[in-house]
Design a protein around this motif. Structure first.
Motif, PDB file in Angstrom:
ATOM      1  N   ALA A  34      -2.226  -7.621  -0.260  1.00  0.00           N
ATOM      2  CA  ALA A  34      -2.360  -6.177  -0.476  1.00  0.00           C
ATOM      3  C   ALA A  34      -3.396  -5.575   0.466  1.00  0.00           C
ATOM      4  CB  ALA A  34      -2.726  -5.896  -1.930  1.00  0.00           C
ATOM      5  N   GLU A  35      -4.513  -6.257   0.614  1.00  0.00           N
ATOM      6  CA  GLU A  35      -5.558  -5.746   1.499  1.00  0.00           C
ATOM      7  C   GLU A  35      -5.080  -5.674   2.941  1.00  0.00           C
ATOM      8  OE1 GLU A  35      -8.752  -8.426   0.751  1.00  0.00           O
ATOM      9  OE2 GLU A  35      -9.309  -7.492  -1.182  1.00  0.00           O
ATOM     10  N   ALA A  36      -4.349  -6.709   3.392  1.00  0.00           N
ATOM     11  CA  ALA A  36      -3.851  -6.727   4.766  1.00  0.00           C
ATOM     12  C   ALA A  36      -2.836  -5.613   4.998  1.00  0.00           C
ATOM     13  CB  ALA A  36      -3.224  -8.087   5.072  1.00  0.00           C
ATOM     14  N   VAL A  37      -1.966  -5.390   4.030  1.00  0.00           N
ATOM     15  CA  VAL A  37      -0.955  -4.336   4.161  1.00  0.00           C
ATOM     16  C   VAL A  37      -1.622  -2.963   4.179  1.00  0.00           C
ATOM     17  CG1 VAL A  37       0.975  -3.199   2.989  1.00  0.00           C
ATOM     18  CG2 VAL A  37       0.924  -5.691   3.169  1.00  0.00           C
ATOM     19  N   MET A  38      -2.543  -2.739   3.268  1.00  0.00           N
ATOM     20  CA  MET A  38      -3.235  -1.442   3.207  1.00  0.00           C
ATOM     21  C   MET A  38      -3.992  -1.155   4.500  1.00  0.00           C
ATOM     22  SD  MET A  38      -2.576   0.051   0.283  1.00  0.00           S
ATOM     23  CE  MET A  38      -3.895   1.100  -0.323  1.00  0.00           C
ATOM     24  N   GLU A  39      -4.574  -2.198   5.079  1.00  0.00           N
ATOM     25  CA  GLU A  39      -5.351  -2.023   6.307  1.00  0.00           C
ATOM     26  C   GLU A  39      -4.450  -1.759   7.514  1.00  0.00           C
ATOM     27  OE1 GLU A  39      -8.568  -4.509   9.067  1.00  0.00           O
ATOM     28  OE2 GLU A  39      -8.109  -5.179   7.014  1.00  0.00           O
ATOM     29  N   SER A  40      -3.297  -2.426   7.569  1.00  0.00           N
ATOM     30  CA  SER A  40      -2.447  -2.322   8.764  1.00  0.00           C
ATOM     31  C   SER A  40      -1.492  -1.138   8.728  1.00  0.00           C
ATOM     32  CB  SER A  40      -1.638  -3.611   8.948  1.00  0.00           C
ATOM     33  OG  SER A  40      -0.777  -3.815   7.835  1.00  0.00           O
ATOM     34  N   THR A  41      -0.862  -0.875   7.587  1.00  0.00           N
ATOM     35  CA  THR A  41       0.145   0.199   7.530  1.00  0.00           C
ATOM     36  C   THR A  41      -0.113   1.205   6.422  1.00  0.00           C
ATOM     37  OG1 THR A  41       1.591  -1.146   6.102  1.00  0.00           O
ATOM     38  CG2 THR A  41       1.937  -1.308   8.486  1.00  0.00           C
ATOM     39  N   GLY A  42      -1.145   0.968   5.613  1.00  0.00           N
ATOM     40  CA  GLY A  42      -1.372   1.831   4.461  1.00  0.00           C
ATOM     41  C   GLY A  42      -0.494   1.408   3.301  1.00  0.00           C
ATOM     42  N   CYS A  43      -0.602   2.111   2.201  1.00  0.00           N
ATOM     43  CA  CYS A  43       0.192   1.775   1.013  1.00  0.00           C
ATOM     44  C   CYS A  43       1.675   1.866   1.339  1.00  0.00           C
ATOM     45  CB  CYS A  43      -0.144   2.732  -0.128  1.00  0.00           C
ATOM     46  SG  CYS A  43       0.778   2.393  -1.639  1.00  0.00           S
ATOM     47  N   PRO A  44       2.451   0.842   1.035  1.00  0.00           N
ATOM     48  CA  PRO A  44       3.889   0.912   1.333  1.00  0.00           C
ATOM     49  C   PRO A  44       4.562   2.029   0.539  1.00  0.00           C
ATOM     50  CG  PRO A  44       3.404  -0.988  -0.058  1.00  0.00           C
ATOM     51  CD  PRO A  44       2.092  -0.417   0.363  1.00  0.00           C
ATOM     52  N   ASP A  45       5.591   2.611   1.134  1.00  0.00           N
ATOM     53  CA  ASP A  45       6.362   3.634   0.429  1.00  0.00           C
ATOM     54  C   ASP A  45       7.269   2.999  -0.616  1.00  0.00           C
ATOM     55  OD1 ASP A  45       5.695   6.139   2.088  1.00  0.00           O
ATOM     56  OD2 ASP A  45       6.263   4.688   3.617  1.00  0.00           O
ATOM     57  N   VAL A  46       7.694   1.759  -0.328  1.00  0.00           N
ATOM     58  CA  VAL A  46       8.587   1.036  -1.235  1.00  0.00           C
ATOM     59  C   VAL A  46       8.015  -0.352  -1.474  1.00  0.00           C
ATOM     60  CG1 VAL A  46      10.940   0.202  -1.639  1.00  0.00           C
ATOM     61  CG2 VAL A  46      10.559   2.271  -0.262  1.00  0.00           C
ATOM     62  N   LEU A  47       7.930  -0.740  -2.738  1.00  0.00           N
ATOM     63  CA  LEU A  47       7.556  -2.104  -3.106  1.00  0.00           C
ATOM     64  C   LEU A  47       8.756  -2.741  -3.785  1.00  0.00           C
ATOM     65  CD1 LEU A  47       5.634  -4.499  -3.664  1.00  0.00           C
ATOM     66  CD2 LEU A  47       4.865  -3.284  -5.723  1.00  0.00           C
ATOM     67  N   VAL A  48       9.287  -3.797  -3.179  1.00  0.00           N
ATOM     68  CA  VAL A  48      10.418  -4.520  -3.760  1.00  0.00           C
ATOM     69  C   VAL A  48       9.887  -5.832  -4.332  1.00  0.00           C
ATOM     70  CG1 VAL A  48      12.699  -5.525  -3.379  1.00  0.00           C
ATOM     71  CG2 VAL A  48      11.998  -3.492  -2.080  1.00  0.00           C
ATOM     72  N   ASN A  49       9.736  -5.892  -5.641  1.00  0.00           N
ATOM     73  CA  ASN A  49       9.286  -7.111  -6.323  1.00  0.00           C
ATOM     74  C   ASN A  49      10.503  -8.001  -6.556  1.00  0.00           C
ATOM     75  OD1 ASN A  49       6.415  -6.783  -6.711  1.00  0.00           O
ATOM     76  ND2 ASN A  49       6.891  -5.131  -8.152  1.00  0.00           N
TER      77      ASN A  49
END
Length: 275
Positions: free
Chosen positions: A77-92
């Motif tokens: 989560a930290e890596a994603v938030m840092e690189s692209t910001g909060c995703p628009d779609v989360l597919v669990n």
């Protein structure tokens, strides 16, 4: 209801993206113009898929993680938030199954299933949902199963994990109404993927009878895309399975009687245990 903006240029984090539904979803969403962030344990699979998507003109990032480990989910989560910001779609989507008597199921397998099928989607949702709510936009798609409302013999922990996911999704759907964040439970029947092979490969696991009725993972990916554009709380694949909750209500007693027959012990030489 808020108008759904263009998905072009939006980002989607897809768990379990190395095969099956996750892989099919990554291919489809990238073709629709989304930047896909791929996560799973098998780095080679993720990198091959990302290369294929990029070669076709799409955008893909690889973020390997073992979602059964809390610290790795946090780092993801930290890596994603840092690189692209909060995703628009989360597919669990990440998850696995096991078929056989619960008393034969190694606790290590059950514990791992609980961590991947229950803890991972709950934790990742908690990590990203506040940012989605703050900006007034987001989409959380939980890949469940009809097993969640048809808890049949042989899939005790798997069915329970999907029942949790269904209940969790319904509550979130009601909590986020009007917020701009859409939440949906996608409930497929059997899907043709590595799920069945993995179920057999786990210690004391068996072949899953439902494999013969499986639909291609692309069908689930298409349903996922449909839900993104036409939000709803639950979607079934194929749609006829919307009747499945009624099957349990109407025929649960019959299934109670047939269960022992359907899960009869098989010749161990046909499906040997792995220890």
């Amino acid at each position: 209801m808020k108008r759904i903006p263009s998905w072009q240029g939006k980002t989607a984090l897809i768990t379990g993206a190395s095969s099956g539904i996750g892989e099919a979803a990554a291919r489809l969403l990238s073709r629709k113009g989304l930047r896909v962030i791929l996560t799973a344990r098998r780095v080679d699979r993720l990198e091959a898929l990302a290369e294929e998507i990029i070669h076709a003109g799409g955008q893909a990032d690889v973020r390997p993680a073992d979602l059964s480990v809390e610290e790795e989910r946090q780092r993801l989560a930290e890596a994603v938030m840092e690189s692209t910001g909060c995703p628009d779609v989360l597919v669990n989507n990440a998850g696995f199954g096991w078929y056989g008597y619960y008393h034969d199921m190694p606790w290590e397998t059950a514990q791992s299933m609980i961590r991947v099928n229950i803890e991972a989607p709950a934790h990742l949702t908690r990590l990203f949902l506040p940012a989605m709510l703050a900006r007034g936009w987001g989409c959380i798609l939980n890949i469940s199963s009809i097993a969640g409302n048809m808890p049949n013999q042989g899939v005790a922990v798997y069915a329970a994990s999907k029942a949790f996911l269904d209940s969790f999704t319904t509550s979130l759907y009601r909590e986020t109404r009007g917020s701009g964040v859409q939440v949906c439970s996608i409930r497929p029947g059997p899907v043709s993927s590595e799920f069945f092979e993995q179920a057999l490969r786990h210690p004391n696991g068996r072949a899953v009878p439902a494999e013969r009725f499986a639909v291609p993972p692309q069908r689930v990916a298409e349903c996922l895309w449909s839900v993104m554009n036409h939000p709803r709380r639950v979607a079934y694949v194929p749609p006829i399975l919307a009747l499945s909750p009624w099957l349990e209500r109407l025929f649960g007693g019959v299934i109670d009687l047939l269960g022992p027959l359907l899960l009869r012990r098989e010749d161990p030489t046909r499906h040997p245990s792995f220890h």
